[in-house]
Design a protein around this motif. Structure first.
Motif, PDB file in Angstrom:
ATOM      1  N   GLN A   1       0.835  -1.202   0.000  1.00 41.24           N
ATOM      2  CA  GLN A   1       0.000   0.000   0.000  1.00 41.24           C
ATOM      3  C   GLN A   1       0.868   1.249   0.000  1.00 41.24           C
ATOM      4  O   GLN A   1       0.580   2.227  -0.709  1.00 41.24           O
TER       5      GLN A   1
ATOM      6  N   ILE B   1       2.243   1.685  -3.462  1.00 32.45           N
ATOM      7  CA  ILE B   1       1.192   2.187  -4.372  1.00 32.45           C
ATOM      8  C   ILE B   1       0.951   3.673  -4.125  1.00 32.45           C
ATOM      9  O   ILE B   1       0.844   4.469  -5.070  1.00 32.45           O
ATOM     10  N   ASP B   2       0.861   4.043  -2.859  1.00 28.66           N
ATOM     11  CA  ASP B   2       0.648   5.449  -2.521  1.00 28.66           C
ATOM     12  C   ASP B   2       1.797   6.314  -3.044  1.00 28.66           C
ATOM     13  O   ASP B   2       1.591   7.418  -3.573  1.00 28.66           O
TER      14      ASP B   2
ATOM     15  N   GLU C   1       1.527   6.599  -6.780  1.00 30.91           N
ATOM     16  CA  GLU C   1       0.432   7.509  -7.140  1.00 30.91           C
ATOM     17  C   GLU C   1       0.865   8.963  -6.986  1.00 30.91           C
ATOM     18  O   GLU C   1       0.572   9.804  -7.843  1.00 30.91           O
ATOM     19  N   ARG C   2       1.593   9.248  -5.892  1.00 37.49           N
ATOM     20  CA  ARG C   2       2.084  10.618  -5.692  1.00 37.49           C
ATOM     21  C   ARG C   2       3.036  11.025  -6.817  1.00 37.49           C
ATOM     22  O   ARG C   2       2.997  12.147  -7.308  1.00 37.49           O
TER      23      ARG C   2
ATOM     24  N   VAL D   1       3.109   9.826  -9.910  1.00 33.57           N
ATOM     25  CA  VAL D   1       2.353  10.008 -11.149  1.00 33.57           C
ATOM     26  C   VAL D   1       1.639  11.356 -11.140  1.00 33.57           C
ATOM     27  O   VAL D   1       1.653  12.115 -12.117  1.00 33.57           O
ATOM     28  N   LYS D   2       1.021  11.689 -10.014  1.00 34.95           N
ATOM     29  CA  LYS D   2       0.315  12.979  -9.902  1.00 34.95           C
ATOM     30  C   LYS D   2       1.275  14.145 -10.042  1.00 34.95           C
ATOM     31  O   LYS D   2       0.954  15.165 -10.652  1.00 34.95           O
TER      32      LYS D   2
END
Length: 198
Positions: free
Chosen positions: A178, A181-182, A185-186, A188-189
């Protein structure tokens, strides 16, 4: 079941005892070194940890010796084993999980360590076996069944401990995944927001 009654042959007062059909006496002792246990679980987890665990193990071993010398006396009419009752399932599980050498030591002394749950199974087994004795079963059969029950219990307990370890590992790996993944995601953003500026 006889509670807190003196057994003249032994000159002892167990916490409880059962007179089997074979006339043998099965004793149950429910003493427990609670003070040593509380020191282990409530005290500060520092350099004294090993010493506190050692004190707890020594106290348990001392109780095992006392139960064996007081209540495992076949030549005086007892069974070849006695029960050392641990009045807490959690404490019993901890001993089973972390102090297997104490379980083996007790077994060698003829002492069966049991808990609120396991003693019910043992008592039921005694009831069934004692009834079987009334129609001619030998005392050896009782011991074999108890040994078989202990073996099955140990196998079940070992499987449960392995399963618990796998579950704990799964939770740890889930948290790691997790977090990854977090983090992704950060990233990618961040890249997407950077592209939007151009």
């Amino acid at each position: 079941v006889n509670m807190r009654k003196k057994i003249p042959k032994l000159n002892a007062i167990p916490d409880a005892y059962i007179q089997l059909h074979t006339k043998e006496i099965l004793c149950i002792d429910s003493k427990f070194p609670m003070k040593s246990y509380l020191e282990v679980i409530e005290g500060p987890r520092e350099s004294g940890e090993i010493k506190k665990n050692s004190n707890f193990n020594s106290a348990i071993r001392g109780h095992i010796d006392k139960v064996a010398s007081s209540y495992v006396r076949p030549q005086e009419g007892t069974t070849k084993f006695a029960y050392m009752y641990i009045p807490s399932e959690g404490i019993f599980q901890r001993i089973n999980r972390e102090n297997q050498e104490l379980i083996h030591y007790a077994s060698e002394k003829g002492v069966i360590i049991c808990s609120p749950n396991s003693i019910l199974a043992y008592m039921h087994l005694h009831y069934l076996t004692d009834n079987a004795h009334k129609i001619g079963d030998s005392t050896d059969e009782l011991q074999k069944k108890i040994a078989g029950l202990r073996k099955n219990y140990n196998q079940l307990n070992e499987t449960w401990n392995k399963l618990s370890t796998h579950i704990n590992n799964s939770y740890t790996n889930r948290d790691k995944m997790q977090n990854a993944i977090d983090s992704l995601e950060r990233s990618v953003k961040h890249i997407e927001s950077s592209e939007a500026e151009y």
